[in-house]
Design an enzyme around this catalytic site. Structure first.
Site, PDB file in Angstrom:
ATOM      1  N   SER A  10      -9.283   0.844   3.159  1.00  0.00           N
ATOM      2  CA  SER A  10      -8.634   1.559   2.339  1.00  0.00           C
ATOM      3  C   SER A  10      -7.494   0.847   1.651  1.00  0.00           C
ATOM      4  CB  SER A  10      -8.154   2.858   2.933  1.00  0.00           C
ATOM      5  OG  SER A  10      -7.252   2.294   4.193  1.00  0.00           O
TER       6      SER A  10
ATOM      7  N   SER B 164      -9.506  -1.653   7.102  1.00  0.00           N
ATOM      8  CA  SER B 164      -8.907  -1.428   5.864  1.00  0.00           C
ATOM      9  C   SER B 164      -8.107  -2.680   5.231  1.00  0.00           C
ATOM     10  CB  SER B 164      -8.066  -0.009   5.897  1.00  0.00           C
ATOM     11  OG  SER B 164      -8.977   0.978   6.206  1.00  0.00           O
TER      12      SER B 164
ATOM     13  N   LYS C 262       1.111  -1.188  -0.027  1.00  0.00           N
ATOM     14  CA  LYS C 262      -0.103   0.052   0.016  1.00  0.00           C
ATOM     15  C   LYS C 262       0.848   1.350   0.017  1.00  0.00           C
ATOM     16  CE  LYS C 262      -3.960   1.632   2.801  1.00  0.00           C
ATOM     17  NZ  LYS C 262      -4.724   1.247   3.978  1.00  0.00           N
TER      18      LYS C 262
END
Lengths: 82, 478
Positions: free
Chosen positions: B158, B182, B82
């Site tokens: 996310s 997330s 990420k």
């Protein structure tokens, strides 16, 4: 301030707090900010309604920082100084 | 066994590493095949925001040239992270436009370094909701990340890019973060395994913080053995003489990989009712029922103080997240993600008394839930209220209720991460008759520091064929 805030009071608080923090809310931002702050206020009301004895501690705990020792001279295996 | 590098992309990381260690496959060939598949698939998925082709090729060449390096447990395995993980030489975007102006990171994040030390090859950085404040990865700056099982639908967030990259066969392993859901939300919606460890288990050093009180880091994978292996390799205390994560428990390694075959013997399994039924649609509840039956769940439990716990997580998140961005909110609010800007502005105004009370309620909630784990070892709940929704949708339906979609995707995850419980999300299929091709995740939840139990259960479900993480059919490497 009670979390059961009438909308007008909520709006006054938001404007005053934003002003105090140096945040200028534009007309485009204001409805969303009021809506989200209202959401936070509703959650705060849930928290207020939760019974908490006075001695209940916070989940946050400060840990005193030990006297630092000298860092290693160079990279140490796979982990090295940032 | 596969005969060429592209075919190896269909295997899991453990198989790839074994092939590299035994000389069946070179790290360079595997890296090249991976980069080619990313190049072909990313225009449709938008999972990657940066592809580090030259770095990856150089690392692969190093592995191929050094027989000792090539013996690592993740030898040659491509992975991605990420884009809130520091990558040396790149600004750490955390999904934002604002951080594009930041100086590049001087070093890789600690967990990136640990995986590379095991022989893995970093191939790129992944799409996410801006500053991790979202559950859908509909990022206005980078474009939405798309679900490999239906590219008109969200990948979740996310860590949407992390889930989609694994489900789309781009990498067998990725890293994400989880503050309120997330990792678990994208794992659920993309049909992959995801692990949110206990709060404080894995050090967050070298990652962009969202909410320091609540942030966790963890892996995504297409097999439980890969998930456990990556998790084991990332564990362990930091050198106390160096910059380290003050929120990390600095615990010794507690390896889970050797325990995966222990099965469910002696484990007491229960299903979470109350909130975790009320906030789940019928398909999500069916997914839990299937897992419950397979694991022999015999009891039903309701967590005390759930609504208060969720309220605490909301207030803490809103206030802490905003406080870190106060200067940018003053100077360049319009450069924020439109979908979260007003939430940040509102969060900056939250009174300290609310936040302080939230932290006290949080601890009380944690203590109440600990009592539940005296009666049960593992709890089950859906990871998301429903399967993946269309990109751009504003609402979702739970029973008779229509709820705002973006905050509601985390309804079932937020109360658990609030108190740092370890959770493995396992993908279950065919629970929604209207969307039979889409997965829904089930959360396997244990007491703090008992990730081993969640992974044992995940392995048992995988062995039964109930939990599986196939590469999405439209993205099989060719």
């Amino acid at each position: 301030m009670s979390p059961d805030i009438p909308p007008e009071a909520l709006a006054r608080y938001v404007e005053a707090a934003a002003d105090a923090l140096g945040l200028s809310l534009t007309p485009e931002q204001r409805p969303g900010v009021l809506a989200f702050f209202g959401m936070a206020a509703r959650f705060a009301a849930v928290l207020e309604a939760s019974e908490l004895p006075p001695h209940d501690e916070s989940a946050l705990r400060f840990e005193p920082v030990a006297v630092p020792t000298a860092p290693p001279a160079g990279p140490s295996g796979a982990e090295h100084a940032l | 066994m596969p005969s060429d590098a592209t075919s190896w992309l269909g295997q899991d990381a453990s198989a790839m590493a074994q092939a590299v260690r035994t000389g069946q496959l070179s790290a360079s060939a595997l890296t090249e095949a991976c980069l080619q598949h990313i190049d072909q698939s990313n225009p449709q998925l938008n999972a990657f925001t940066a592809v580090l082709a030259e770095r990856a090729r150089q690392r692969a060449r190093q592995l191929d040239a050094d027989p000792l390096l090539r013996q690592g447990p993740l030898a040659g395995v491509p992975f991605a992270v990420k884009n809130l993980f520091d990558i040396a030489g790149l600004p750490t975007l955390a999904g934002s436009r604002i951080e594009r102006d930041s100086p590049p990171a001087s070093a890789d994040a600690l967990l990136v370094r640990r995986l590379e030390a095991a022989g893995a090859v970093l191939v790129g950085a992944l799409n996410m909701d801006e500053y991790a404040y979202g559950f859908t990865t509909e990022n206005s700056h980078e474009g939405p990340c798309r679900n490999p099982h239906d590219t008109a639908r969200i990948a979740g967030g996310s860590s949407g890019g992390s889930g989609a990259a694994v489900a789309g066969g781009q990498v067998p392993l990725s890293l994400g973060s989880d503050t309120n859901g997330s990792i678990r939300v994208p794992a659920s919606l993309c049909g992959v395994f995801g692990l949110k460890p206990t709060f404080g288990r894995l050090p967050r050093t070298g990652s962009y913080p969202f909410v320091s009180s609540l942030d966790h880091l963890g892996p995504f994978a297409r097999s439980v053995r890969d998930l456990a292996l990556a998790y084991d390799l990332m564990q362990g205390p930091e050198d106390p003489r160096l910059a380290h994560d003050p929120g990390c428990g600095q615990r010794p390694v507690q390896a889970c990989s050797p325990l995966l075959t222990q099965g469910m013997a002696g484990l007491r399994v229960g299903v979470l009712g109350g909130w975790f039924e009320e906030q789940a649609g019928a398909p999500a509840q069916r997914a839990v029922q299937q897992v419950a039956q397979a694991l022999g769940a015999t009891t039903r439990h309701e967590l005390p103080l759930v609504e208060a716990g969720r309220a605490a997580a909301f207030v803490i998140t809103n206030a802490e997240a905003a406080s870190g961005h106060l200067n940018d909110l003053r100077r360049r609010a319009d450069d924020f993600e439109p979908l979260s800007r007003d939430r940040f502005l509102a969060g900056a105004l939250i009174p300290a008394a609310w936040v302080a009370r939230a932290q006290r309620v949080r601890l009380r909630y944690a203590q109440a839930v600990a009592s539940v784990f005296q009666q049960v070892d593992l709890l089950l709940a859906p990871a998301t209220p429903c399967a993946a929704t269309p990109i751009g949708a504003e609402t979702l339906q739970i029973g008779e209720r229509r709820l705002p979609l973006r905050p509601s995707m985390g309804l079932l995850t937020q109360p658990l991460s609030c108190i740092g419980l370890p959770v493995c999300s396992v993908p279950v299929w065919g629970c929604d008759p209207d969307l039979p091709q889409l997965p829904i995740g089930v959360q396997l939840i244990a007491a703090p520091w008992r990730e081993d139990l969640t992974l044992r259960a995940a392995a048992a479900l995988e062995a039964l064929g109930l939990a599986r993480a196939p590469i999405a059919p439209d993205f099989l490497p060719r």
